[in-house]
Design an enzyme around this catalytic site. Structure first.
Site, mmCIF file in Angstrom:
data_model
loop_
_atom_site.group_PDB
_atom_site.id
_atom_site.type_symbol
_atom_site.label_atom_id
_atom_site.label_comp_id
_atom_site.label_asym_id
_atom_site.label_seq_id
_atom_site.Cartn_x
_atom_site.Cartn_y
_atom_site.Cartn_z
ATOM 1 N N ASP A 67 0.813 -1.211 0.000
ATOM 2 C CA ASP A 67 0.000 0.000 0.000
ATOM 3 C C ASP A 67 0.851 1.268 0.000
ATOM 4 O O ASP A 67 2.082 1.208 0.165
ATOM 5 C CB ASP A 67 -0.955 -0.009 1.205
ATOM 6 C CG ASP A 67 -0.294 -0.512 2.479
ATOM 7 O OD1 ASP A 67 0.948 -0.474 2.558
ATOM 8 O OD2 ASP A 67 -1.006 -0.951 3.387
ATOM 9 N N ASP A 136 -7.733 -2.274 13.904
ATOM 10 C CA ASP A 136 -9.113 -2.520 13.465
ATOM 11 C C ASP A 136 -9.199 -3.783 12.590
ATOM 12 O O ASP A 136 -10.243 -4.075 12.015
ATOM 13 C CB ASP A 136 -9.667 -1.305 12.709
ATOM 14 C CG ASP A 136 -8.866 -0.975 11.455
ATOM 15 O OD1 ASP A 136 -7.865 -1.676 11.160
ATOM 16 O OD2 ASP A 136 -9.238 -0.011 10.756
ATOM 17 N N HIS A 138 -7.318 -4.368 9.879
ATOM 18 C CA HIS A 138 -6.966 -4.218 8.465
ATOM 19 C C HIS A 138 -5.678 -4.968 8.123
ATOM 20 O O HIS A 138 -4.796 -5.126 8.957
ATOM 21 C CB HIS A 138 -6.890 -2.744 8.025
ATOM 22 C CG HIS A 138 -5.747 -1.948 8.581
ATOM 23 N ND1 HIS A 138 -5.886 -0.691 9.114
ATOM 24 C CD2 HIS A 138 -4.412 -2.208 8.656
ATOM 25 C CE1 HIS A 138 -4.709 -0.231 9.489
ATOM 26 N NE2 HIS A 138 -3.796 -1.131 9.220
ATOM 27 N N GLU A 143 -9.720 -1.862 5.065
ATOM 28 C CA GLU A 143 -10.373 -1.581 6.349
ATOM 29 C C GLU A 143 -11.609 -2.479 6.519
ATOM 30 O O GLU A 143 -12.069 -3.106 5.559
ATOM 31 C CB GLU A 143 -10.771 -0.094 6.393
ATOM 32 C CG GLU A 143 -9.591 0.884 6.270
ATOM 33 C CD GLU A 143 -8.764 1.019 7.558
ATOM 34 O OE1 GLU A 143 -8.748 0.093 8.384
ATOM 35 O OE2 GLU A 143 -8.109 2.083 7.709
HETATM 36 C C1 F6R Z 1 1.406 -1.135 6.024
HETATM 37 C C2 F6R Z 1 0.245 -1.998 6.117
HETATM 38 C C3 F6R Z 1 -0.587 -1.992 7.361
HETATM 39 C C4 F6R Z 1 0.247 -2.230 8.620
HETATM 40 C C5 F6R Z 1 -0.637 -2.153 9.860
HETATM 41 C C6 F6R Z 1 0.142 -2.387 11.135
HETATM 42 O O1 F6R Z 1 2.034 -1.291 4.787
HETATM 43 O O2 F6R Z 1 -0.063 -2.701 5.190
HETATM 44 O O3 F6R Z 1 -1.581 -2.980 7.263
HETATM 45 O O4 F6R Z 1 0.855 -3.480 8.527
HETATM 46 O O5 F6R Z 1 -1.259 -0.909 9.921
HETATM 47 O O6 F6R Z 1 1.056 -1.364 11.313
HETATM 48 P P1 F6R Z 1 2.114 -1.399 12.492
HETATM 49 O O7 F6R Z 1 3.074 -2.454 12.167
HETATM 50 O O8 F6R Z 1 2.737 -0.024 12.464
HETATM 51 O O9 F6R Z 1 1.352 -1.658 13.746
#
Ligand code: F6R
Length: 240
Positions: A67, A136, A138, A143
């Site tokens: 992403d 959440d 994701h 989401e």
């Molecule tokens: C980022 C991504 C997100 C993160 C998620 C957890 O490229 O795809 O799904 O993996 O938001 O983020 P952290 O590791 O910062 O808790």
């Protein structure tokens, strides 16, 4: 689904890096799906160390990031492109032409999404996707409520994601409200998936995603329906 519980983030990162290295040794031109965020930072350090000590080469590896924020130029300190360069690409032998990161400033974002899907397909899809998980539920930036069939798309970030991620932004940046992400359908086509979760703040959602009902309300729960998933947790995230 295989669940590995490690003692801490350091061990989690080493296990994840080792699985990636194993994949590359089996297939040097592997196609990898890669995450950003806090969780994989040490994993990238371990991969860099493995490269520096001659244990692995990324020269033939193709990488597709999951992403990117919409509206941030690649040169922004907060773009995922910059994150990937600073934490990984600039320190290994990955070739620029093999690195794919969605461009959140593309004039036509729908075309950008379609091209990304096409590029991924041209390389035969992902051999291995590494994922983090949001509080959440994701994965990528899919989401809650995202269709399981979704393909690479533009999404509006949820409030919890905005709050969690805004903390990391350089003060020069305004938190983007939208992102461009691989869809759940895209991610699920990876032949192997590793999901990483660390810390107490992930405990509840990890439990829901792995043990609760698989539904669109918890995007990561889709992984229950994939036949080659490894979940790597630290003790805090596992609740053990
Ligand atoms: C980022 C991504 C997100 C993160 C998620 C957890 O490229 O795809 O799904 O993996 O938001 O983020 P952290 O590791 O910062 O808790």
């Amino acid at each position: 689904m295989k669940i590995i519980v490690t003692n801490n983030l350091e061990e989690l990162s080493l296990q994840a890096a080792n699985l990636i290295i194993e994949q590359i040794k089996t297939k040097p031109n592997s196609v990898l799906g890669l995450p950003t965020g806090h969780t994989p930072l040490i994993m990238y350090q371990k991969l860099v160390q493995a490269y520096v000590t001659g244990q692995v080469s990324f020269a033939q590896v193709k990488t597709f990031n999951l992403d990117e924020y919409v509206g941030l130029p690649r040169t922004s300190p907060d773009s995922f492109y910059t994150y990937m360069r600073q934490n990984f690409f600039d320190h290994v032998d990955a070739k620029p032409e093999n690195i794919f990161v969605l461009d959140g400033t593309a004039e036509n974002l729908a075309d950008e999404c379609a091209n990304y899907e096409r590029e991924l397909e041209n390389y035969g899809g992902m051999d291995l996707a590494i994922l983090g998980i949001g509080q959440d539920g994701h994965i990528g930036f899919c989401e809650p409520g995202t269709s399981w069939q979704s393909r690479t798309m533009v999404v509006t970030l949820d409030q919890t994601t905005l709050e969690a991620n805004a903390k990391d932004l350089a003060n020069s940046s305004v938190m983007p409200k939208e992102a461009i992400t691989m869809g759940l359908g895209t991610i699920m086509e990876a032949r192997q998936i590793i999901l990483l979760a660390s810390g107490e703040s992930k405990r509840e959602i990890v439990n829901k995603a792995l043990k609760g009902e698989a539904s669109e309300a918890v995007p990561a729960s889709i992984l229950q329906t994939h036949d080659n998933v490894t979940i790597i947790l630290d003790k805090e995230a596992s609740g053990q």
